[in-house]
Write a protein that holds these residues in place. Structure first.
Motif, PDB file in Angstrom:
ATOM      1  N   GLU A  79       0.822  -1.210   0.000  1.00 58.19           N
ATOM      2  CA  GLU A  79       0.000   0.000   0.000  1.00 58.19           C
ATOM      3  C   GLU A  79       0.854   1.257   0.000  1.00 58.19           C
ATOM      4  O   GLU A  79       0.467   2.291  -0.559  1.00 58.19           O
ATOM      5  CB  GLU A  79      -0.916  -0.002   1.233  1.00 58.19           C
ATOM      6  N   MET A  80       2.039   1.199   0.606  1.00 59.97           N
ATOM      7  CA  MET A  80       2.899   2.367   0.673  1.00 59.97           C
ATOM      8  C   MET A  80       3.612   2.617  -0.651  1.00 59.97           C
ATOM      9  O   MET A  80       3.800   3.764  -1.062  1.00 59.97           O
ATOM     10  CB  MET A  80       3.937   2.194   1.793  1.00 59.97           C
ATOM     11  N   VAL A  81       4.007   1.540  -1.337  1.00 64.19           N
ATOM     12  CA  VAL A  81       4.770   1.698  -2.577  1.00 64.19           C
ATOM     13  C   VAL A  81       3.861   1.907  -3.777  1.00 64.19           C
ATOM     14  O   VAL A  81       4.135   2.724  -4.651  1.00 64.19           O
ATOM     15  CB  VAL A  81       5.686   0.467  -2.804  1.00 64.19           C
ATOM     16  N   VAL A  82       2.768   1.172  -3.832  1.00 58.75           N
ATOM     17  CA  VAL A  82       1.850   1.235  -4.972  1.00 58.75           C
ATOM     18  C   VAL A  82       0.521   1.794  -4.485  1.00 58.75           C
ATOM     19  O   VAL A  82       0.017   1.382  -3.441  1.00 58.75           O
ATOM     20  CB  VAL A  82       1.648  -0.170  -5.589  1.00 58.75           C
ATOM     21  N   PRO A  83      -0.071   2.732  -5.207  1.00 62.30           N
ATOM     22  CA  PRO A  83      -1.305   3.358  -4.725  1.00 62.30           C
ATOM     23  C   PRO A  83      -2.429   2.377  -4.483  1.00 62.30           C
ATOM     24  O   PRO A  83      -3.070   2.416  -3.470  1.00 62.30           O
ATOM     25  CB  PRO A  83      -1.645   4.357  -5.833  1.00 62.30           C
ATOM     26  N   GLY A  84      -2.691   1.422  -5.407  1.00 57.73           N
ATOM     27  CA  GLY A  84      -3.714   0.407  -5.201  1.00 57.73           C
ATOM     28  C   GLY A  84      -5.107   0.976  -4.998  1.00 57.73           C
ATOM     29  O   GLY A  84      -5.382   2.143  -5.247  1.00 57.73           O
ATOM     30  N   LYS A  85      -5.982   0.130  -4.490  1.00 56.81           N
ATOM     31  CA  LYS A  85      -7.355   0.531  -4.198  1.00 56.81           C
ATOM     32  C   LYS A  85      -7.686   0.276  -2.732  1.00 56.81           C
ATOM     33  O   LYS A  85      -8.796  -0.081  -2.378  1.00 56.81           O
ATOM     34  CB  LYS A  85      -8.326  -0.221  -5.096  1.00 56.81           C
ATOM     35  N   LEU A  86      -6.688   0.414  -1.877  1.00 60.53           N
ATOM     36  CA  LEU A  86      -6.816   0.289  -0.431  1.00 60.53           C
ATOM     37  C   LEU A  86      -6.876  -1.164   0.038  1.00 60.53           C
ATOM     38  O   LEU A  86      -6.693  -1.437   1.221  1.00 60.53           O
ATOM     39  CB  LEU A  86      -8.051   1.050   0.070  1.00 60.53           C
ATOM     40  N   LEU A  87      -7.121  -2.119  -0.876  1.00 59.50           N
ATOM     41  CA  LEU A  87      -7.273  -3.511  -0.473  1.00 59.50           C
ATOM     42  C   LEU A  87      -6.015  -4.079   0.184  1.00 59.50           C
ATOM     43  O   LEU A  87      -6.112  -4.701   1.253  1.00 59.50           O
ATOM     44  CB  LEU A  87      -7.684  -4.360  -1.676  1.00 59.50           C
ATOM     45  N   PRO A  88      -4.804  -3.910  -0.394  1.00 67.38           N
ATOM     46  CA  PRO A  88      -3.611  -4.456   0.275  1.00 67.38           C
ATOM     47  C   PRO A  88      -3.420  -3.887   1.669  1.00 67.38           C
ATOM     48  O   PRO A  88      -3.068  -4.616   2.602  1.00 67.38           O
ATOM     49  CB  PRO A  88      -2.466  -4.057  -0.661  1.00 67.38           C
ATOM     50  N   GLY A  89      -3.659  -2.582   1.825  1.00 64.52           N
ATOM     51  CA  GLY A  89      -3.499  -1.970   3.140  1.00 64.52           C
ATOM     52  C   GLY A  89      -4.493  -2.505   4.151  1.00 64.52           C
ATOM     53  O   GLY A  89      -4.153  -2.744   5.310  1.00 64.52           O
ATOM     54  N   VAL A  90      -5.736  -2.706   3.727  1.00 65.48           N
ATOM     55  CA  VAL A  90      -6.770  -3.227   4.634  1.00 65.48           C
ATOM     56  C   VAL A  90      -6.439  -4.659   5.040  1.00 65.48           C
ATOM     57  O   VAL A  90      -6.571  -5.034   6.215  1.00 65.48           O
ATOM     58  CB  VAL A  90      -8.157  -3.152   3.965  1.00 65.48           C
ATOM     59  N   ILE A  91      -5.994  -5.473   4.074  1.00 64.00           N
ATOM     60  CA  ILE A  91      -5.625  -6.860   4.384  1.00 64.00           C
ATOM     61  C   ILE A  91      -4.447  -6.892   5.355  1.00 64.00           C
ATOM     62  O   ILE A  91      -4.442  -7.645   6.335  1.00 64.00           O
ATOM     63  CB  ILE A  91      -5.291  -7.635   3.097  1.00 64.00           C
ATOM     64  N   GLY A  92      -3.439  -6.055   5.084  1.00 58.89           N
ATOM     65  CA  GLY A  92      -2.283  -6.006   5.970  1.00 58.89           C
ATOM     66  C   GLY A  92      -2.647  -5.541   7.366  1.00 58.89           C
ATOM     67  O   GLY A  92      -2.234  -6.146   8.364  1.00 58.89           O
ATOM     68  N   ALA A  93      -3.444  -4.479   7.449  1.00 65.37           N
ATOM     69  CA  ALA A  93      -3.859  -3.962   8.756  1.00 65.37           C
ATOM     70  C   ALA A  93      -4.709  -4.987   9.495  1.00 65.37           C
ATOM     71  O   ALA A  93      -4.580  -5.156  10.714  1.00 65.37           O
ATOM     72  CB  ALA A  93      -4.626  -2.656   8.572  1.00 65.37           C
ATOM     73  N   SER A  94      -5.559  -5.704   8.782  1.00 66.91           N
ATOM     74  CA  SER A  94      -6.407  -6.721   9.407  1.00 66.91           C
ATOM     75  C   SER A  94      -5.569  -7.862   9.976  1.00 66.91           C
ATOM     76  O   SER A  94      -5.842  -8.368  11.072  1.00 66.91           O
ATOM     77  CB  SER A  94      -7.419  -7.264   8.395  1.00 66.91           C
ATOM     78  N   SER A  95      -4.532  -8.277   9.225  1.00 69.62           N
ATOM     79  CA  SER A  95      -3.674  -9.359   9.700  1.00 69.62           C
ATOM     80  C   SER A  95      -2.941  -8.951  10.978  1.00 69.62           C
ATOM     81  O   SER A  95      -2.857  -9.729  11.937  1.00 69.62           O
ATOM     82  CB  SER A  95      -2.665  -9.741   8.616  1.00 69.62           C
ATOM     83  N   LEU A  96      -2.403  -7.731  10.986  1.00 65.64           N
ATOM     84  CA  LEU A  96      -1.704  -7.266  12.177  1.00 65.64           C
ATOM     85  C   LEU A  96      -2.670  -7.088  13.347  1.00 65.64           C
ATOM     86  O   LEU A  96      -2.326  -7.362  14.506  1.00 65.64           O
ATOM     87  CB  LEU A  96      -0.990  -5.946  11.876  1.00 65.64           C
ATOM     88  N   ALA A  97      -3.874  -6.621  13.045  1.00 63.80           N
ATOM     89  CA  ALA A  97      -4.875  -6.473  14.106  1.00 63.80           C
ATOM     90  C   ALA A  97      -5.218  -7.832  14.706  1.00 63.80           C
ATOM     91  O   ALA A  97      -5.338  -7.971  15.936  1.00 63.80           O
ATOM     92  CB  ALA A  97      -6.132  -5.806  13.543  1.00 63.80           C
ATOM     93  N   LEU A  98      -5.354  -8.849  13.874  1.00 62.09           N
ATOM     94  CA  LEU A  98      -5.630 -10.197  14.368  1.00 62.09           C
ATOM     95  C   LEU A  98      -4.479 -10.719  15.224  1.00 62.09           C
ATOM     96  O   LEU A  98      -4.692 -11.367  16.256  1.00 62.09           O
ATOM     97  CB  LEU A  98      -5.877 -11.152  13.195  1.00 62.09           C
ATOM     98  N   TYR A  99      -3.259 -10.430  14.777  1.00 60.64           N
ATOM     99  CA  TYR A  99      -2.089 -10.887  15.544  1.00 60.64           C
ATOM    100  C   TYR A  99      -2.109 -10.305  16.954  1.00 60.64           C
ATOM    101  O   TYR A  99      -2.014 -11.038  17.948  1.00 60.64           O
ATOM    102  CB  TYR A  99      -0.804 -10.486  14.821  1.00 60.64           C
ATOM    103  N   PHE A 100      -2.227  -8.986  17.042  1.00 60.33           N
ATOM    104  CA  PHE A 100      -2.171  -8.349  18.356  1.00 60.33           C
ATOM    105  C   PHE A 100      -3.402  -8.669  19.193  1.00 60.33           C
ATOM    106  O   PHE A 100      -3.294  -8.930  20.393  1.00 60.33           O
ATOM    107  CB  PHE A 100      -2.003  -6.833  18.199  1.00 60.33           C
ATOM    108  N   TRP A 101      -4.579  -8.632  18.566  1.00 58.05           N
ATOM    109  CA  TRP A 101      -5.775  -8.914  19.340  1.00 58.05           C
ATOM    110  C   TRP A 101      -5.779 -10.349  19.844  1.00 58.05           C
ATOM    111  O   TRP A 101      -6.173 -10.616  20.979  1.00 58.05           O
ATOM    112  CB  TRP A 101      -7.024  -8.658  18.509  1.00 58.05           C
TER     113      TRP A 101
END
Length: 454
Positions: free
Chosen positions: A252-274
């Motif tokens: 998400e940081m390197v390629v603009p995308g459509k927010l999907l990679p960032g949401v998937i990445g954030a969700s995975s990290l959220a699952l890890y910590f939660w």
């Protein structure tokens, strides 16, 4: 960058929303019930937290007894030891009912229970400890685990030699095992060698044997929070979540995308910590450290900090992940592996898609090529060797007049006064080099250094 920051916000919101799934103690259904707790699938750290909560609920509800309904092929030794300690310290009588299999760490949990019942066709034993790669563990680890198994058998007055044979291949038991084999007992064998109290077709029959006939049975059902927590804290899931999380945010940081990679990445990290928070291994300080690390690493891109800011970011990010993990060593290894893969992915994405992301606003990539029309609009080659006169001092650049037209020129290095007669000796694009004309040499041209080579 806005999408990247939005992904971080999504991560925080998901952790906060997941926190609301943490189970609250159930209301008592009336004293005198038998509390049945399933012990299924892999023995891991998340199960330990779930069982601890279940034992607390059983004590609060004045349960007559706790039944561990066991069907597992084993798992982590450290998790099994914590559960064994929980069983030994229970104020309520504990019955281990092996519904199908109690192998490896599962057998250790069962042996810690004062009462052990077997279902027809069930088995117990084969508790050899192995490393993650499948190889037999170090002899010191084997000796330690053997001592723990024997201690459990001593505590519940069971045959310690047979239990030792479940762990150590070197133990020889006449009529049961030769050297090089492990003890694994069927239900009939477990009863014969007095490890189990009997074989019962179902749980109700076993409860009748122990004097709990007619007692109300309350089955402990793990909540969604506990189920997800157990899944997230499994050894194979931890690195997977970290890899998906870091790679998603990197994309998400390197390629603009459509927010999907960032949401998937954030969700995975959220699952890890939660998941680790739900299992009782982590707190909000781990999340704060991780997010601070991400912010510092981003700041390193835009602020010249000589690598100090970025190094602090990596340390903070890694500390957040490692502190959240139950096993800090394993958490550190998983984090390093995820970072390496993310760096590789970032390099590949930057090479092929970097011109689409935020970097196009930071890095100048355009080139002035002749094919694109970047050539002098006017050629001065026809003026070669013409003689003119300076109208400003050349120090060493200035202005000279040739055939009535003014041109910006530069001398070969000497400072020339106004009204000096000069001759053009070199033309490079729009750059015109002149030298003073000496008396008697007006028509003699000596190329400057470099012109002869041309």
């Amino acid at each position: 960058m806005k999408r990247f920051l939005l992904g971080i916000i999504v991560c925080l919101l998901m952790i906060a929303s997941f926190s609301g799934l943490t189970p609250t103690p159930a209301q008592a259904v009336g004293g005198g019930s038998v509390f049945v707790i399933p012990v299924e699938n892999e023995i891991e750290t998340g199960l330990t937290t779930s069982l601890r909560r279940a034992f607390t609920m059983a004590a609060e509800q004045d349960a007559k007894a706790i039944v561990l309904d066991i069907n597992t092929l084993g798992g982590r030794v450290d998790a099994a030891m914590e559960i064994g300690e929980l069983v030994r310290g229970a104020d309520v009588p504990v019955i281990a009912y092996i519904r199908s299999k109690a192998i490896s760490a599962g057998s250790y949990i069962a042996l810690n229970a004062p009462h052990l019942a077997m279902a027809p066709g069930s088995t117990i034993g084969a508790a050899e400890v192995r490393q993650a790669d499948g190889e037999v563990a170090d002899p010191k680890v084997v000796a330690f685990w053997r001592a723990e198994m024997v201690a459990a058998a001593e505590h519940t007055k069971r045959d310690t030699n047979i239990v030792a044979g479940m762990v150590d291949r070197n133990v020889v038991i006449d009529g049961l095992k030769e050297k090089g084999e492990l003890v694994s007992l069927s239900a009939e064998q477990a009863v014969k060698y007095k490890l189990a109290d009997g074989i019962f077709p179902d749980l109700k029959a076993a409860l009748q044997q122990y004097g709990y006939a007619g007692a109300e049975i309350q089955i402990y059902e793990p909540t969604l929070s506990e189920k997800l927590g157990r899944f997230v804290t499994q050894p194979l899931v931890i690195p997977l979540l970290l890899i998906i999380g870091l790679m998603g945010l990197t994309w998400e940081m390197v390629v603009p995308g459509k927010l999907l990679p960032g949401v998937i990445g954030a969700s995975s990290l959220a699952l890890y910590f939660w998941g680790h928070m739900a299992a009782g291994f982590a707190g909000w300080e781990s999340v704060i450290l991780f997010l601070a690390g991400v912010v510092l690493m981003i700041a390193e891109i835009f602020v010249a900090g000589f690598g100090i800011v970025g190094a602090l970011g990596v340390i903070s990010l890694g500390a957040g992940v490692v502190l959240a993990a139950h096993d800090t060593t394993y958490g550190l290894k998983a984090m390093l592996f995820a970072i390496i893969l993310s760096v590789v992915l970032g390099a590949v994405l930057f090479k092929y898609f970097g011109h689409l992301g935020i970097w196009k606003n930071i890095i100048h990539t355009e080139r002035q090529e002749k094919a694109d029309g970047y050539v002098p609009t006017r050629s001065y080659r026809h003026m070669m060797y013409q003689v003119g006169r300076t109208v400003t001092p050349l120090r060493p650049s200035g202005t000279a007049v040739f055939q009535g037209q003014r041109f910006d020129v530069v001398s070969e290095g000497a400072w020339l006064p106004v009204e000096t007669e000069v001759q053009i000796v070199l033309i490079e694009g729009t750059r015109i080099v002149v030298r003073p004309v000496k008396q008697g040499e007006r028509n003699v041209v000596i190329p400057v250094q470099g012109e002869q080579e041309k």
